[in-house]
Design a protein around this motif. Structure first.
Motif, PDB file in Angstrom:
ATOM      1  N   ASP A   1      12.965  72.660  10.765  1.00 31.71           N
ATOM      2  CA  ASP A   1      12.159  71.453  10.986  1.00 31.71           C
ATOM      3  C   ASP A   1      12.912  70.164  10.673  1.00 31.71           C
ATOM      4  OD1 ASP A   1       9.807  72.810  11.796  1.00 31.71           O
ATOM      5  OD2 ASP A   1       9.404  73.312   9.699  1.00 31.71           O
ATOM      6  N   GLU A   2      14.240  70.199  10.682  1.00 28.93           N
ATOM      7  CA  GLU A   2      15.015  68.995  10.377  1.00 28.93           C
ATOM      8  C   GLU A   2      14.641  67.878  11.349  1.00 28.93           C
ATOM      9  OE1 GLU A   2      19.284  68.907   9.011  1.00 28.93           O
ATOM     10  OE2 GLU A   2      19.516  68.117  11.045  1.00 28.93           O
ATOM     11  N   THR A   3      14.411  66.687  10.785  1.00 24.70           N
ATOM     12  CA  THR A   3      13.965  65.552  11.591  1.00 24.70           C
ATOM     13  C   THR A   3      14.733  64.301  11.209  1.00 24.70           C
ATOM     14  OG1 THR A   3      11.746  66.499  11.757  1.00 24.70           O
ATOM     15  CG2 THR A   3      11.955  64.153  12.238  1.00 24.70           C
TER      16      THR A   3
ATOM     17  N   LEU B   1      16.884  61.588   7.199  1.00 26.85           N
ATOM     18  CA  LEU B   1      16.858  63.001   7.562  1.00 26.85           C
ATOM     19  C   LEU B   1      15.899  63.688   6.600  1.00 26.85           C
ATOM     20  CD1 LEU B   1      20.637  63.833   8.152  1.00 26.85           C
ATOM     21  CD2 LEU B   1      18.850  63.631   9.876  1.00 26.85           C
ATOM     22  N   THR B   2      14.972  64.460   7.149  1.00 23.38           N
ATOM     23  CA  THR B   2      14.001  65.187   6.352  1.00 23.38           C
ATOM     24  C   THR B   2      14.129  66.672   6.673  1.00 23.38           C
ATOM     25  OG1 THR B   2      12.545  63.294   6.638  1.00 23.38           O
ATOM     26  CG2 THR B   2      11.544  65.254   5.724  1.00 23.38           C
TER      27      THR B   2
ATOM     28  N   THR C   1      14.332  69.221  15.263  1.00 22.40           N
ATOM     29  CA  THR C   1      14.478  70.611  15.695  1.00 22.40           C
ATOM     30  C   THR C   1      13.146  71.339  15.548  1.00 22.40           C
ATOM     31  OG1 THR C   1      15.237  71.224  13.473  1.00 22.40           O
ATOM     32  CG2 THR C   1      16.933  70.727  15.116  1.00 22.40           C
ATOM     33  N   SER C   2      12.129  70.632  15.073  1.00 25.02           N
ATOM     34  CA  SER C   2      10.804  71.213  14.876  1.00 25.02           C
ATOM     35  C   SER C   2      10.087  71.392  16.209  1.00 25.02           C
ATOM     36  CB  SER C   2       9.963  70.314  13.977  1.00 25.02           C
ATOM     37  OG  SER C   2       8.660  70.823  13.851  1.00 25.02           O
ATOM     38  N   GLU C   3       9.264  72.419  16.262  1.00 28.17           N
ATOM     39  CA  GLU C   3       8.457  72.644  17.458  1.00 28.17           C
ATOM     40  C   GLU C   3       7.065  72.038  17.327  1.00 28.17           C
ATOM     41  OE1 GLU C   3       8.536  76.766  18.547  1.00 28.17           O
ATOM     42  OE2 GLU C   3      10.727  76.832  18.561  1.00 28.17           O
TER      43      GLU C   3
END
Length: 154
Positions: free
Chosen positions: A62-64, A55-56, A90-92
């Motif tokens: 921008d959690e990925t 998880l970043t 959740t980043s676009e």
């Protein structure tokens, strides 16, 4: 009969020596410009093979979550890990702009204060370098206990 019993004990010894290590580490990616990115890894290690996820940018827009795989070298207490694909975000931002981490991490510390430390290189899908720096991680449970103690003192 003795041979059968011997083979049974041999198989039991092999099963008990096979390590299955499930770990959750939480910490940060430190970039050369002194900025930091929240980072955690969750993995299972079995017989030197590592599988899990990272998880970043935790709890940000921008959690990925990315797939993680790699190798554990028990003798050297060393992990060679890499993110292979985006599982969710959740980043676009366009997926082609995501940076995949390739890390070399060592188990450091003693007894109850073990942590993972090492270097990482971030690569775009086309293998161009997009980032580099250090990774500092502690076992999630132990880090949460330390944070709780600090909050009590404050």
């Amino acid at each position: 009969m003795k041979v059968l019993i011997f083979l049974l004990f041999l198989n039991l010894a092999k099963l008990s020596s096979a390590q299955n290590m499930e770990k959750n580490y939480l910490g940060t990616l430190l970039l050369p410009n002194n900025s930091a990115i929240s980072f955690s890894i969750h993995f299972n290690e079995e017989d030197g093979v590592v599988n899990g996820y990272t998880l970043t940018n935790i709890n940000t827009p921008d959690e990925t979550k990315s797939d993680l795989s790699g190798i554990y070298f028990k003798k050297d207490k060393y992990f060679q890990l890499q993110e292979t694909q985006i599982l969710s975000t959740t980043s676009e931002a366009d997926l082609s702009t995501f940076c995949f981490i390739h890390a070399n991490l060592y188990i450091k510390g003693r007894l109850g204060n073990k942590r993972l430390e090492g270097e990482f290189v971030g690569l775009f899908a086309n293998n161009d370098t997009c980032a580099s720096g250090k990774i500092l991680l502690m076992e999630k449970e132990k880090l949460e206990k330390k944070v709780k103690k600090v909050k009590k003192k404050i």
